[in-house]
Design a protein around this motif. Structure first.
Motif, short mmCIF file in Angstrom:
data_model
loop_
_atom_site.label_atom_id
_atom_site.label_comp_id
_atom_site.label_asym_id
_atom_site.label_seq_id
_atom_site.Cartn_x
_atom_site.Cartn_y
_atom_site.Cartn_z
N GLY A 103 -12.49 -2.09 -0.91
CA GLY A 103 -11.35 -1.17 -0.92
C GLY A 103 -10.27 -1.57 -1.90
O GLY A 103 -9.27 -2.15 -1.52
N ASP A 104 -10.48 -1.34 -3.19
CA ASP A 104 -9.49 -1.59 -4.23
C ASP A 104 -8.56 -0.39 -4.32
O ASP A 104 -8.97 0.72 -4.65
N ALA A 105 -7.29 -0.62 -4.02
CA ALA A 105 -6.31 0.48 -3.99
C ALA A 105 -6.15 1.16 -5.35
O ALA A 105 -5.71 2.31 -5.42
N THR A 161 -5.83 -6.20 -1.48
CA THR A 161 -5.51 -4.82 -1.84
C THR A 161 -6.20 -4.40 -3.14
O THR A 161 -6.53 -3.23 -3.31
N ASN A 211 -8.79 1.36 -7.56
CA ASN A 211 -10.13 1.77 -8.02
C ASN A 211 -10.48 1.21 -9.39
O ASN A 211 -11.01 1.92 -10.26
N LYS A 262 1.07 4.30 -2.91
CA LYS A 262 0.91 5.72 -2.57
C LYS A 262 2.12 6.54 -3.02
O LYS A 262 1.98 7.66 -3.51
N LEU A 281 0.83 -1.22 0.00
CA LEU A 281 0.00 0.00 0.00
C LEU A 281 0.86 1.26 0.00
O LEU A 281 0.57 2.23 -0.70
#
Length: 447
Positions: free
Chosen positions: A292-294, A266, A296, A232, A228
Motif C-alpha cells: 500500500g504505497d500512498a 506509507t 503509487n 489526501k 495520510l
C-alpha cells in the motif's frame, strides 16, 4: 506494517535526546507503570562488586556526616542513580517521580516551555533542533547551538534535567539564553517568552507542477495517520494524484519508533523498514512494510540536515535502502540507539539505552548519520536590484505593439511561488527541481 519481536509490551523511544521535549507513547507509560518492579535474582546479587559497594556506602556516610551543610538522603541516592545512568551515554537518564509525571503529560503533544530538543555536551546544553512555530524557533535558535547561560546562571555543572527545569516555566514568563554558535565570534544573547507548545507534527502545502510538500516536525503517536490525511488533502487540492512529493525531515529530532515505521510504511509496498539488536531478547525487533504505497510509486525526495535525528534517520534510511526516495540535504545527526522506559517502585523511571537500530541493508547510523544522495549546501539566494542588470526591452520602446494574448494566472502563480521558494528556502527549491526531473524521467519511461 508487520512487526516481529521477542516480547510484546516493550516500549521504545527514538527521540533524539532527553531534554526540553520528550516524545513517548501514552500507552507506553500506562502499561509500564502497571508492571511491578522486580527484585534482583540471587545470581545478580552474587555478582555484585562488594568492594565498590562498600566504597559507595562509605562515601554516602562521609557526605551525610561531614558535608558542610545537611544533605537529604533521598537527594544523595537519586544523584547517585542519575550519575550511574548519565555515565553510560547521553541518552540514558533517571527520571524522578516529578519528571516522569511531566513526561506522561508531554505525550499528548502539548506542553509548556521553549520548544527545542536538547542534550548535554561537554557540560553545556546543546540544541539538537528547535521545534517549528515555537519560541525557540521564532527567536532564531539553531541546531548545534550551545547554551552556556540560562538568564545569568551558568549551565556548566548542572545536570540536563536541572537545566531543562530552569527552561520550563509559566507561559508568558521570559528567559534569557546565552548561546555559543559555530562560526560566530561572540556569544549570542536571546530573550525568549515561554509558551504552551502545541506541536502540529504534520504540515502540508501544494507546490507548483502538481508536486506535494509534507513537513514532519517530529514523530508522535498520530503522525502516521496525519500524514495520510495530508496526502489526501493535497490530492483533493490538486484535483488529481500528486506528480511527486517532497518529505521534509529537516530539524526533526525524532520521537516514537512506531510512528517512524508507519511513515516509512506509507510509501513502501514490502520489505524491511528497520530492525533493532541489543543484549536482551526484548530488544530484538524487526519491522516490515505492508502493501500500500500512498503515492503509487510516484517520485519522492526526502530532505534531511544535521538536525534530523533518530526516527527521522530511520525513515530516511529505509526509503534510501529500498530505493524508494532520493535523499537530499546534508548529513543527519547520527543517533542510532533506542531507549526503553522502565518505571521504578518510587514512582520515577529510568530511560535506558537497550538497543541499536539498523537500516534494511544492515547499516548502523550511530555517530555517522545518513549520507544524502544529493548534497545541498547552506546558501542564501538574494535577488539583484533591477538597476544592477537593467536593459532596454521591447516594451520600453516608444510606440511598441501591445501583446494580444492573456497571460495564464496559474503560470504566473507558479512562477511567484518558485521565486518565493528560491529566496526563502533554497534547499526546498533544489528538492523541487530534483523532483521535477525525477517525474519527467519516470514519464519518459527511463529506469
Amino acid at each position: 506494517m508487520k512487526v516481529s519481536w521477542a516480547k510484546k509490551g516493550l516500549w521504545l523511544s527514538t527521540g533524539a535526546i532527553l531534554g526540553a521535549f520528550i516524545v513517548l507513547t501514552s500507552s507506553v507509560l500506562a502499561d509500564n507503570a502497571k508492571q511491578p518492579a522486580t527484585t534482583p535474582s540471587e545470581k545478580v546479587i552474587s555478582q555484585l562488586p562488594l568492594n565498590e559497594l562498600r566504597a559507595f556506602v562509605e562515601v554516602f556516610e562521609r557526605i551525610s556526616k561531614d558535608y558542610v551543610e545537611p544533605v537529604n538522603d533521598k537527594k544523595l541516592l537519586e544523584g547517585a542513580i542519575s550519575g550511574m545512568l548519565s555515565s553510560l551515554d547521553p541518552h540514558s537518564a533517571y527520571l524522578s517521580p516529578e519528571n516522569f509525571k511531566e513526561m506522561e503529560e508531554h505525550t499528548t503533544g502539548e506542553f509548556g516551555g521553549l520548544g527545542m530538543e536538547v542534550g548535554l555536551e561537554d557540560g553545556f546544553v546543546k540544541v539538537v533542533s528547535p521545534i517549528d512555530d515555537t519560541p525557540a524557533q521564532k527567536a532564531g535558535v539553531k541546531a548545534g547551538d550551545l547554551i552556556i547561560k540560562l538568564d545569568d546562571e551558568p549551565v556548566k555543572g548542572k545536570t540536563l534535567a536541572e537545566s531543562v527545569k530552569i527552561m520550563r516555566g509559566k507561559p508568558g514568563s521570559k528567559i534569557k539564553l546565552t548561546i555559543v554558535r559555530e562560526g560566530v565570534a561572540k556569544p549570542i544573547v536571546l530573550e525568549l517568552t515561554r509558551a504552551v507548545i502545541k506541536v502540529t507534527s504534520v504540515k502540508h502545502k501544494l507546490l507548483p507542477n502538481g508536486m506535494g510538500y509534507v513537513r514532519i516536525s517530529q514523530f508522535q503517536l498520530r503522525t502516521g495517520p496525519d500524514l495520510l490525511k495530508a496526502i489526501k488533502k493535497l490530492e483533493k487540492e490538486n484535483k488529481k494524484p500528486l506528480n511527486g512529493l517532497v518529505l521534509d525531515l529537516r530539524n526533526n529530532p525524532g520521537g516514537v519508533l512506531r510512528a517512524a515505521v508507519q511513515v516509512a510504511d506509507t510509501f513502501l509496498n514490502s520489505g524491511l523498514i528497520v530492525y533493532t539488536k541489543g543484549r536482551v531478547k526484548d530488544s530484538q525487533l524487526s519491522f516490515e512494510a505492508e502493501k500500500g504505497d500512498a503515492l503509487n510509486g510516484r517520485p519522492m525526495v526526502v530532505l534531511i540536515n544535521e538536525g534530523s535525528a533518530s526516527a527521522s534517520e530511520i525513515v530516511a534510511g529505509a526509503l534510501q535502502d529500498q530505493k524508494r526516495a532520493l535523499i537530499a540535504g546534508r548529513n543527519s545527526f547520527g543517533k542510532g540507539s533506542v531507549q526503553t522506559l522502565m518505571p521504578l517502585n518510587n514512582g520515577g523511571a529510568i530511560k535506558l539505552t537497550t538497543a541499536r537500530y539498523y537500516t534494511p541493508s544492515g547499516r548502523s547510523i550511530q555517530a555517522k548519520g545518513i549520507v544524502p544522495d544529493v548534497e545541498i549546501d547552506r546558501v542564501k539566494v538574494e535577488k539583484l536590484k533591477a538597476a544592477e542588470f537593467a536593459r532596454i526591452k521591447e516594451k520600453d520602446l516608444s510606440g511598441h505593439l501591445l501583446n494580444d494574448t492573456k497571460s495564464k494566472s496559474g503560470a504566473a502563480k507558479d512562477k511567484n511561488d518558485l521565486d518565493s521558494l528560491l529566496a526563502n528556502d533554497f534547499e526546498l527549491y533544489e528538492a523541487l527541481s530534483l523532483l521535477k526531473g525525477m517525474y519527467f524521467t519516470q514519464q519518459m519511461g527511463v529506469k
